[in-house]
Design a protein around this motif. Structure first.
Motif, mmCIF file in Angstrom:
data_model
loop_
_atom_site.group_PDB
_atom_site.id
_atom_site.type_symbol
_atom_site.label_atom_id
_atom_site.label_comp_id
_atom_site.label_asym_id
_atom_site.label_seq_id
_atom_site.Cartn_x
_atom_site.Cartn_y
_atom_site.Cartn_z
ATOM 1 N N GLN A 12 0.842 -1.188 0.000
ATOM 2 C CA GLN A 12 0.000 0.000 0.000
ATOM 3 C C GLN A 12 0.883 1.246 0.000
ATOM 4 O O GLN A 12 1.903 1.299 0.684
ATOM 5 C CB GLN A 12 -0.899 0.015 1.239
ATOM 6 N N THR A 14 0.626 5.799 -0.169
ATOM 7 C CA THR A 14 -0.261 6.918 0.101
ATOM 8 C C THR A 14 -0.112 7.960 -0.993
ATOM 9 O O THR A 14 1.002 8.395 -1.308
ATOM 10 C CB THR A 14 0.070 7.554 1.467
ATOM 11 N N CYS A 15 -1.211 8.384 -1.570
ATOM 12 C CA CYS A 15 -1.243 9.417 -2.605
ATOM 13 C C CYS A 15 -0.869 10.755 -1.963
ATOM 14 O O CYS A 15 -1.436 11.122 -0.929
ATOM 15 C CB CYS A 15 -2.637 9.485 -3.215
ATOM 16 N N CYS A 18 -4.497 13.280 -2.378
ATOM 17 C CA CYS A 18 -5.685 13.076 -1.537
ATOM 18 C C CYS A 18 -5.377 12.430 -0.196
ATOM 19 O O CYS A 18 -6.233 12.336 0.671
ATOM 20 C CB CYS A 18 -6.715 12.247 -2.296
ATOM 21 N N ARG A 19 -4.132 11.915 -0.042
ATOM 22 C CA ARG A 19 -3.681 11.253 1.189
ATOM 23 C C ARG A 19 -4.403 9.927 1.461
ATOM 24 O O ARG A 19 -4.355 9.412 2.566
ATOM 25 C CB ARG A 19 -3.804 12.163 2.417
ATOM 26 N N GLN A 20 -5.044 9.347 0.455
ATOM 27 C CA GLN A 20 -5.696 8.045 0.587
ATOM 28 C C GLN A 20 -4.704 6.954 0.199
ATOM 29 O O GLN A 20 -3.865 7.143 -0.676
ATOM 30 C CB GLN A 20 -6.933 7.952 -0.310
ATOM 31 N N LYS A 21 -4.827 5.805 0.842
ATOM 32 C CA LYS A 21 -3.948 4.676 0.519
ATOM 33 C C LYS A 21 -4.491 3.921 -0.678
ATOM 34 O O LYS A 21 -5.688 3.850 -0.893
ATOM 35 C CB LYS A 21 -3.815 3.745 1.713
ATOM 36 N N GLY A 22 -3.564 3.346 -1.438
ATOM 37 C CA GLY A 22 -3.937 2.543 -2.585
ATOM 38 C C GLY A 22 -2.803 1.591 -2.916
ATOM 39 O O GLY A 22 -1.679 1.744 -2.433
ATOM 40 N N HIS A 56 -2.431 9.284 -7.325
ATOM 41 C CA HIS A 56 -3.481 8.686 -8.149
ATOM 42 C C HIS A 56 -3.445 9.357 -9.522
ATOM 43 O O HIS A 56 -3.206 10.558 -9.605
ATOM 44 C CB HIS A 56 -4.869 8.916 -7.520
ATOM 45 N N CYS A 61 -6.375 14.683 -7.852
ATOM 46 C CA CYS A 61 -5.256 14.433 -6.936
ATOM 47 C C CYS A 61 -4.054 15.304 -7.291
ATOM 48 O O CYS A 61 -3.349 15.777 -6.395
ATOM 49 C CB CYS A 61 -4.882 12.959 -6.939
#
Length: 113
Positions: A12, A14-15, A18-22, A56, A61
């Motif tokens: 995983q 982190t973007c 947006c600071r969301q994990k992917g 992303h 983003c």
């Protein structure tokens, strides 16, 4: 069943926008140019040397990352996003070209000369 779960696990990241994990496969890896310029480059093969940042592949983003000044913090002062903008404008996503499908080049042993 434990084997199936193990095969599905992906690292995983982190973007920076947006600071969301992917997963790595759904994010773009970015690196600083390193030749003295402040350019940020898209690392298509995810193999370039140096510290990487993840984003992303979306305009949203990218805009968030620019607004938050995330490129300069994540990549030691690199702020030129022209290469990233070109990549996003092209409309191709990193998941369309899996890393596993990339052609591998075997190093030469030197004995063929």
């Amino acid at each position: 069943m434990a084997q199936v779960q193990h095969l599905e696990h992906q690292p995983q990241r982190t973007c920076i926008g947006c600071r969301q994990k992917g997963s790595r496969s759904e994010l773009l890896r970015l690196v600083a140019d390193g030749s003295g310029s402040s350019a940020v480059l898209v690392d298509e093969r995810r193999r370039m040397a140096g510290r990487g940042a993840w984003l992303h592949p979306s305009e949203k983003c990218l805009a968030l990352a620019v607004k938050r000044r995330a490129f300069g913090r994540a990549l030691n002062g690199a702020t030129g996003t022209a290469d990233v903008e070109r990549r996003l404008a092209a409309g191709t996503k990193a998941v369309d070209t899996p890393v596993a499908a990339a052609k591998t080049v075997q190093p030469e042993s030197g004995s063929e000369n």
